[in-house]
Design an enzyme around this catalytic site. Structure first.
Site: not given
Length: 346
Positions: A70, A298-300
């Site tokens: 992230s 999801g991290d992105a």
């Protein structure tokens, strides 16, 4: 008014892992009793998997660890060198060097604690079709010590930050470090963000997560994590809008900021509880041909979201940037992105 981007505005703390990624057959998942689209911590029976991957498959080594992903994406979106800082524990080995080089190539300021006794953490990423299974052998990442956070060098990085982001995966490592940062954020009215991370975090690391909950200004999670959290905390509902509403209503340490709950659900609309009500944001779906690897999506999303939060953008802009970043990453292998970011605000 959009703020100028300052050095070190976003501070991330988590488990720096080197992803060892490969396309595999489902028989390999069966052999190690693994499920597609699940994230687990490696147990002794999984340890031979890493060697087997490297020996039998063409693997890619990619800087990983949820928080670090992230932070790398937020850095890429912001474009100002060292706008982001990342802290965690690695070994003192070739993998640690790879992680450092990758993060620095992305212009993230990394400040690792190094533990010479323990190998750098790795995460096996097994890609089957459009699914991925994550098996993390966090190794050195588990050795993070609050003393490193409290040292003058690291704490100076905490003090210059305006936004903090820690994935729930770090709750398995150093709950005191999470609380130390959370309490600083509440005392100085800065923004403290966490992520539910994985169903097992919601189930088996509930206590450190509940201790941090009063400090959550933003909490992110996907639909399965939100459902696991609701079940683990006896919310008595599986309705994600209701889950978001209940989570937002939990007690808050810093009353100056209302809690925002962000629940992503792949290509289904993102559900957000913000400023007293539920908002839904549609997601532009990709065709199956465009989907390369959902690992890191999801991290992105969080990275894109935080990049706009850092410049004081409204919620809709944060979500748009999150979805845009996730879209880029899904079309590539691992949590990677092109050299330059061509994001244009809608």
């Amino acid at each position: 008014i959009m703020a100028a981007v300052q050095e070190g505005v976003i501070f991330g703390m988590g488990n720096p892992l080197l992803d060892i990624s490969a396309k595999v057959e489902t028989t390999l998942l069966d052999k190690y009793s693994l499920q597609a689209n699940n994230a687990i911590l490696a147990e002794p029976q999984h340890l031979p998997l890493y060697e087997e991957l490297v020996k039998s498959y063409p693997v890619e080594y990619i800087a990983g660890g949820a928080t670090q992903n992230s932070i790398r994406v937020a850095q890429w979106m912001l474009g100002v060198p060292k706008a982001t800082t990342y802290v965690g524990c690695t070994g003192k080995d070739e993998y640690a060097t790879k992680l450092q080089e990758c993060a620095e190539a992305n212009n993230v300021l990394v400040h690792y604690l190094q533990d010479a006794e323990t190998p750098t953490g790795t995460c096996a990423v097994l890609i089957t079709g459009n699914s991925r299974a994550l098996i993390a052998n966090i190794a050195a990442a588990n050795k993070y010590k609050i003393e490193h956070l409290e040292s003058a060098d690291t704490w100076a990085l905490v003090e210059q930050a305006k936004i903090f982001y820690i994935s729930g995966f770090f709750a398995t490592v150093s709950p005191p470090s999470i609380l130390k940062v959370a309490q600083h954020a509440a005392a100085t009215n800065k923004i403290f963000c966490m992520n539910l991370a994985a169903p097992f975090i919601c189930q088996f690391f509930k206590e450190p997560m509940l201790n941090a909950l009063p400090y959550w200004d933003f909490i992110f999670g996907n639909e399965t994590e939100a459902a696991a959290w609701a079940e683990s905390n006896a919310y008595g509902t599986k309705d994600l809008k209701e889950v978001a509403t209940q989570l937002a209503a939990a007690p808050k340490a810093n009353a100056q900021r209302a809690r925002t709950v962000v629940i992503t659900q792949g290509s289904e609309p993102t559900i957000i509880f913000h400023e007293g009500k539920i908002h839904e944001f549609p997601v532009q779906a990709l065709s199956p041909e465009e989907l390369v690897d959902t690992n890191g999506a999801g991290d992105a999303f969080v990275g894109g979201f935080l990049s706009q939060l850092a410049i004081g953008a409204p919620l809709a802009d944060c979500v748009a940037a999150g979805n845009w970043a996730a879209r880029v990453v899904i079309q590539r292998s691992g949590c990677t992105f092109p050299a330059t970011c061509d994001y244009q605000k809608q």
